[in-house]
Design an enzyme around this catalytic site. Sequence first.
Site, PDB file in Angstrom:
ATOM      1  N   GLU A 124      -8.657 -22.728   9.774  1.00 20.77           N
ATOM      2  CA  GLU A 124      -8.758 -23.455   8.501  1.00 20.77           C
ATOM      3  C   GLU A 124      -8.092 -24.803   8.705  1.00 20.77           C
ATOM      4  OE1 GLU A 124      -9.378 -22.584   5.067  1.00 20.77           O
ATOM      5  OE2 GLU A 124      -9.971 -20.497   5.222  1.00 20.77           O
TER       6      GLU A 124
HETATM    7 ZN   LIG Z   1     -14.678 -21.562   4.463  1.00 26.33          ZN
END
Ligand SMILES: [Zn+2]
Length: 486
Positions: free
Chosen positions: A448
């Site tokens: 992320e």
């Molecule tokens: Zn995502």
Amino acid sequence: MKQFAPAAAAVAFQITACLAEELLPVQIRAPTVAHFSEIVANNTLDFGCRPITHPTSDGKFELQALLTRDQISWLHGEYSRDESVTIQETVLDKRQTSGKAPIGTGDRFGGGSVAPSGLGTKDSGTTISSILNVNEINSAITGLANAYPGAFFKYSLPYTTFQGRTSVAAYTGAGADTSKYRLYLSAGMHARERGGPDNLIYWVSDLLAANKSGSGLTYGSKSYTNAQVKSVLNAGIVLFPLVNPDGVVYDQSSGSLWRKNRNTRSGTSGSSIGVDLNRNFNFLWNFRKFFSSSVSPASTSPSSEAFYGTAAESEQETKNHVSVYDKFPGIRWFMDIHSAAGTILYSWGDDVNQSTDPKMNFLNATYDGKRGVTSDTAYKEYIPSADAAAIKRAADATVAGMRAVGSRSYVSQQAVGLYPTSGASDDYAFSRFWAKPGVNKVYGFTMEFGYSTNFYPTTTEFNRNILDTNAGFMEWALTAVAVGLQ
Ligand SMILES: [Zn+2]
């Protein structure tokens, strides 16, 4: 706090979502993660890819969400009697383009006559001025195939998308024999997470350019030698930079923070369109059966951002993603590139890990209805201790590399974090070894990148994200080589 998520409130959210689509980044701070558990169970709220909490410098915990004004008002009401919880919203008009990295116009790669060039092979301070549009993502891949004949191979994936697009993937580093490829990276699954495909394409461009010129790579304060470049390439890299082209075309044209694909079979207007591809994989997909009824690792509602689809792998994009494992049966390490939480996630994502009871595992029907409650001991997901050590080592190394670039901090954590997910690509990758006898064991990760809930980076952030992720990919791949590719 009173009981959460009454049916009337859920209905109200769906109605207001149509009237006031504006989503505002919200930070909720509380003394313990347990303060968030009831909010997160309300799957009409948007917590990004997964609900993730971060420890804060003052010893509290922070949960990020994207909420409408009405949802924020409701949340204030829910927490009005608990002074230890604070709710802070960031005033941000998502349609405001000031400072946001623009989407490229035209085709900077001339249909493949020009190859993309990354930041790791350029002077420090060099920047890229705009995000790749969908056409450019494809022409970038063509450009690399043209620039490196016999070393970079592109191919079309077998399933056309709901809107009829053909997806493209590529492989490089280990020659034409597809059984020799060990690393698989994908991006562009959640449409709004801008810059994911760019991060991957520019990194592979860097590897090829450095390999050819005999040079190394530099990302901010982090440098890699030519020998390291060759080591990573030799592992064999499969890249699928744009898993969800329909969604990205829509997001780039609408600026609507669109996340899902554009399948209209379950809903034909507004937020009811589309399936969350990262809840559609064949890992505990039917969450109502496999998980405790007290958790919602996905959603059965088409209007939810986490709508799981109509069956495991019901979506063409998911089928394309899975088909890569069949074409490249030697894949051993997988990373799915998402944003924007600043984390590296490692297995498992359905419940807390345990390495003591092999029979307590995702295939064992004895535990159906018990999974996903992170605070109890009724179920924990089995992971062999050697695998747990290997994946944590790779996640920690990736984070260390990203931090060393010098832009910002990242953290590694088990994917389940506060709250479970079902049908996610990283868990699917790791689960294959047990679910499909005879296939390779694949370590699955989710990166992320980026700044919390900021799916549309500024131009500065977009460039920092490229540097951060590219160093992260290097560390992840080098650790994979060190841990083992067989
Ligand atoms: Zn995502």
